[in-house]
Scaffold this active site. Structure first.
Site, PDB file in Angstrom:
ATOM      1  N   ARG A   1       0.827  -1.213   0.000  1.00  0.00           N
ATOM      2  CA  ARG A   1       0.000   0.000   0.000  1.00  0.00           C
ATOM      3  C   ARG A   1       0.857   1.257   0.000  1.00  0.00           C
ATOM      4  O   ARG A   1       0.504   2.253  -0.634  1.00  0.00           O
ATOM      5  CB  ARG A   1      -0.938  -0.008   1.200  1.00  0.00           C
ATOM      6  CG  ARG A   1      -2.086  -0.988   1.020  1.00  0.00           C
ATOM      7  CD  ARG A   1      -2.976  -1.030   2.227  1.00  0.00           C
ATOM      8  NE  ARG A   1      -4.148  -1.849   1.991  1.00  0.00           N
ATOM      9  CZ  ARG A   1      -4.742  -2.573   2.930  1.00  0.00           C
ATOM     10  NH1 ARG A   1      -4.283  -2.567   4.178  1.00  0.00           N
ATOM     11  NH2 ARG A   1      -5.799  -3.283   2.635  1.00  0.00           N
TER      12      ARG A   1
ATOM     13  N   ASN B   1      -6.464   2.330  -1.619  1.00  0.00           N
ATOM     14  CA  ASN B   1      -5.159   1.904  -1.132  1.00  0.00           C
ATOM     15  C   ASN B   1      -4.587   0.771  -1.969  1.00  0.00           C
ATOM     16  O   ASN B   1      -3.494   0.310  -1.729  1.00  0.00           O
ATOM     17  CB  ASN B   1      -5.219   1.531   0.352  1.00  0.00           C
ATOM     18  CG  ASN B   1      -6.173   0.399   0.652  1.00  0.00           C
ATOM     19  OD1 ASN B   1      -6.321  -0.530  -0.129  1.00  0.00           O
ATOM     20  ND2 ASN B   1      -6.824   0.478   1.791  1.00  0.00           N
TER      21      ASN B   1
ATOM     22  N   HIS C   1      -6.687  -5.324  -0.891  1.00  0.00           N
ATOM     23  CA  HIS C   1      -7.638  -5.749   0.122  1.00  0.00           C
ATOM     24  C   HIS C   1      -7.196  -7.097   0.655  1.00  0.00           C
ATOM     25  O   HIS C   1      -6.652  -7.923  -0.076  1.00  0.00           O
ATOM     26  CB  HIS C   1      -9.047  -5.878  -0.447  1.00  0.00           C
ATOM     27  CG  HIS C   1      -9.992  -6.525   0.511  1.00  0.00           C
ATOM     28  ND1 HIS C   1     -10.426  -5.889   1.657  1.00  0.00           N
ATOM     29  CD2 HIS C   1     -10.540  -7.760   0.536  1.00  0.00           C
ATOM     30  CE1 HIS C   1     -11.221  -6.705   2.323  1.00  0.00           C
ATOM     31  NE2 HIS C   1     -11.306  -7.848   1.665  1.00  0.00           N
TER      32      HIS C   1
END
Length: 146
Positions: free
Chosen positions: A50, A64, A67
């Site tokens: 990220r 970002n 996941h």
């Protein structure tokens, strides 16, 4: 991020979905991707995915880039969302996985790399992703006609 917002966010553009499976997978993946706040990740965890690939937090609070499920129950639900016909089994069978990789995945990937080399496209990653989608050996007859 709540589940409906997560689905909306993930469906807002092109995505790549993986199912990772190994002992302690959730915690290890969280360490790889880093904190969800991109600015915080860049400051305190600069070598995480990220921090490296997340979008500028000034312009995008949610993007970002990665996941990871926060529990086995959440992972099960999310896997079935993207792969509804999956037969989820919590046991790791290395022999079965290696057999699948060697006998199913690698022949397709090797053929795709050969085609990629012949084609030499301007955007090889996108070309290969499209080739994989169209040459998926698990694709149903109706999917093949699309």
């Amino acid at each position: 991020m709540r589940y409906p917002q997560l689905v909306e966010h993930l469906a807002s553009g092109p995505i790549v979905v993986y199912v990772l499976m190994k002992t302690n997978c959730i915690d290890e993946w969280k360490r790889c991707v880093g904190p969800p706040n991109v600015a915080f990740a860049r400051t305190y965890h600069p070598l995480t995915l990220r921090a490296i690939y997340g979008l500028d937090p000034e312009t995008s609070a949610a993007a970002n880039g990665f996941h990871g499920s926060d529990s086995r129950l959440a992972a099960h639900k999310e896997i079935l969302f993207f792969f509804p016909y999956s037969d989820l089994d919590d046991t790791l069978n290395l022999d079965v996985m290696m057999d699948f990789i060697q006998n199913v995945m690698m022949p397709v990937i090797n053929k795709g790399f050969g085609e990629l080399y012949k084609e030499n496209p301007d955007d090889p990653l996108r070309w290969f992703a499209n080739w994989i989608m169209h040459n998926n050996p698990n694709k149903s007859e109706s999917d093949a006609r699309k």
